[in-house]
Enzyme design. Structure first.
Site, mmCIF file in Angstrom:
data_model
loop_
_atom_site.group_PDB
_atom_site.id
_atom_site.type_symbol
_atom_site.label_atom_id
_atom_site.label_comp_id
_atom_site.label_asym_id
_atom_site.label_seq_id
_atom_site.Cartn_x
_atom_site.Cartn_y
_atom_site.Cartn_z
ATOM 1 N N THR A 187 0.809 -1.223 0.000
ATOM 2 C CA THR A 187 0.000 0.000 0.000
ATOM 3 C C THR A 187 0.844 1.275 0.000
ATOM 4 O O THR A 187 0.303 2.365 -0.175
ATOM 5 C CB THR A 187 -0.918 0.022 1.233
ATOM 6 N N CYS A 378 -10.897 4.144 -44.584
ATOM 7 C CA CYS A 378 -10.035 5.279 -44.897
ATOM 8 C C CYS A 378 -8.901 4.837 -45.833
ATOM 9 O O CYS A 378 -9.149 4.544 -46.995
ATOM 10 C CB CYS A 378 -9.532 5.920 -43.609
ATOM 11 N N HIS A 514 -14.833 6.789 -40.979
ATOM 12 C CA HIS A 514 -14.432 5.940 -39.853
ATOM 13 C C HIS A 514 -15.660 5.538 -39.035
ATOM 14 O O HIS A 514 -16.007 6.196 -38.044
ATOM 15 C CB HIS A 514 -13.443 6.683 -38.953
ATOM 16 N N GLU A 516 -15.981 3.258 -36.913
ATOM 17 C CA GLU A 516 -15.649 2.786 -35.561
ATOM 18 C C GLU A 516 -15.863 3.852 -34.503
ATOM 19 O O GLU A 516 -16.057 3.531 -33.316
ATOM 20 C CB GLU A 516 -14.205 2.271 -35.513
#
Length: 545
Positions: A187, A378, A514, A516
């Site tokens: 930690t 593209c 594009h 996506e």
């Protein structure tokens, strides 16, 4: 008035602040809030548009034409809010604005300094980006302690003072590593990170602790003790096989309840049915599909982040797990297309420059001749045109002028005039600046009847995002059409070819835009859904399970 959640990071970079913040945003949206997100990048570049994908990863393009950090892709995939130019800014853009104001005389002769002028500009842009939202999550790039991040951290510290009490919350993402040699989690790095954050005047309200396993309660209590936080405010952000599990993992630990309480909001429980449905589809696939992604930047898969996610979304909707073959285009040049034999479908994405180009063209020829489903995006569309021109239309020296300025058959050429997302004319000259000089943002495209494209979208007019300098050369429309290439998508003014297909192929499509960038796990994207169906059909034809 908007409420603000500031997301910072410590210990190391690339812990996933964007995905973590977006997951929390999804939980808040599921409670009925209007949520937006901002990404503040500390680098000097005005935007990431000219940065190498190997350094920065993907450049995500918004509907209004901004070239932004890939985290904005996470934001849009997790939230229903569409991002824009206001949602991402850099140190370079801030300094550019401040210097322009100084040159105009806006500061009335005062000495221009980081405090207050730079920090004031940062705060102005944060408030502008948060306008009209109930809650704005603001991600600060980099890690606490970076020199570059200091003006941003100072700006959000000031905002906590200036906003009403209960209108700001600080969420800090850290790392809790497991040391195999000691057999325990440590930690101390988190304690030091919080101490550094508090030293600049910021007390975190929530800690998200990245780890490769659940963090024991006694460790979380220890972290909370040294961070002035209750144990319930120390959240385990454990590694997971899908980022779409994160909202449910956070909700199970009460993160959204804690945030809502700290911000003084009184809301009903979140409706998580959509996220439960996504995970159900993820956990119960009915088969596998193998997609070959042939690119230039496969050494850093973050370069194709939105593309990979869009294919995963299509897989979820088709109840298929998607396995990627990330194929370096240069390997195709040296090893041949045999390395694509396992693929049920082939995709060539966008990119720039000549390296690996012939490998991509060979992959496209393989897909065309072997009747393997192909999607070119593209540059992937442009090279499909080059391949067709060379091997079907008899133009053996065909090329793009980007790759060969002296080609005798320039089937792809520099675009010098186009319309921006607002409909204004934009221009570019040979030898002009690279940054901010492409056709960018959402544009209308008109699809032709009886085409794969219109079958996928189900409508004649669509809107998709663009990022390109080069286009199909209209001088070659007729000769390539006579050889069998079909043009099935055009810009609104019919001047630009935006979709090409091969009628004698089961599924072969190239698009200049594009798709996506607009896919999400809730709704997917029609073009990727169609591509996935074609890949499944190909796998079934091959007799694979």
């Amino acid at each position: 008035m908007s409420k603000y959640i500031f997301v910072t990071g410590g210990v190391v970079s690339s812990l996933g602040k964007g995905a973590a913040g977006a997951a929390l945003g999804a939980l808040l949206e599921a409670r009925g809030l209007k949520v937006t997100m901002l990404k503040l990048d500390p680098y000097i570049n005005v935007d990431p548009g000219t940065m190498s994908p190997f350094q920065h990863g993907e450049v995500f393009v918004t509907a209004d034409g901004a070239e932004t950090d890939l985290d904005l892709g996470h934001y849009e995939r997790f939230l229903s809010t569409r991002m824009g130019k206001r949602n991402n800014f850099t140190t370079g853009l801030v300094y550019q604005t401040v210097i322009e104001k100084e040159r105009r005389g806006d500061y009335l002769g005062r000495t221009v300094q980081v405090i207050p002028h730079v920090t004031d500009e940062i705060k102005r842009r944060i408030r502008l980006g948060a306008a009209d939202a109930d809650v704005a999550l603001v991600e600060i790039g980099g890690t606490v302690g970076d020199i570059e991040s200091q003006p941003f951290l100072e700006a959000i510290r000031q905002m906590a003072v200036e906003e009403e009490r209960g209108d700001t919350l600080f969420m800090h993402l850290t790392l809790v590593p497991y040391l195999a040699s000691a057999g325990e989690m440590k930690t101390k790095p988190t304690q030091h990170s919080v101490r550094e954050l508090r030293a600049i005047g910021i007390q975190p309200d929530v800690l998200l602790c990245r780890a490769d396993r659940p963090i024991p309660a006694d460790h979380r209590a220890k972290i909370g003790l040294f961070s002035n936080l209750p144990e319930k405010a120390v959240i385990s952000a454990i590694d997971t096989d899908s980022i779409y599990r994160i909202p449910l993992l956070f909700h199970a630990q009460g993160l959204d309840d804690l945030v809502v309480q700290n911000l003084g909001l009184h809301l009903s429980a979140p409706d998580l049915s959509v996220w439960n449905g996504i995970i159900n589809a993820l956990e119960h696939p009915e088969g596998e599909v193998v997609i070959a992604l042939v690119g230039k930047y496969v050494g850093l898969t973050e370069s194709y982040k939105s593309l990979a996610e869009a294919l995963l979304h299509a897989g979820l909707r088709a109840r298929r797990s998607v396995r990627f073959l990330y194929v370096d285009a240069e390997d195709v040049e040296t090893q041949g297309t045999e390395i694509l034999a396992e693929a049920d479908a082939i995709l060539v994405p966008g990119g720039f420059g000549g390296r690996g180009t012939e490998g991509k063209i060979a992959s496209i020829r393989h897909a065309r001749e072997r009747k393997v489903p192909y999607l070119g995006i593209c540059l992937g569309m442009q090279l499909a045109v080059v391949e067709f021109a060379r091997h079907r239309a008899g133009l053996m020296n065909a090329n793009s002028t980007e790759l060969d300025p002296q080609t005798p058959a320039p089937v792809i050429t520099l675009m010098t005039e186009w319309s921006d997302p607002e409909g204004h004319k934009a221009y570019r000259e040979e030898g002009g600046n690279l940054g901010g000089t492409m056709r960018l943002g959402e544009q209308e495209c008109r699809l032709e009847p009886d085409s794969l494209a219109i079958q996928a979208y189900g409508q004649e007019r669509i809107h998709e995002r663009h990022r390109h300098r080069f286009e199909f050369n209209n001088r070659y429309r007729e000769p390539l059409a006579m050889a069998g290439l079909r043009y099935t998508g055009f810009s609104a003014d019919s001047e630009l070819v935006e979709v090409v297909e091969l009628p004698d192929h089961p599924w072969f499509l190239g698009c200049q835009f594009h798709p996506e960038f607009t896919s999400n796990p809730r709704e997917g994207h029609p073009l990727f859904d169609a591509f996935m169906r074609a890949a499944i059909a190909q796998r079934e034809r091959d007799g694979s399970s």
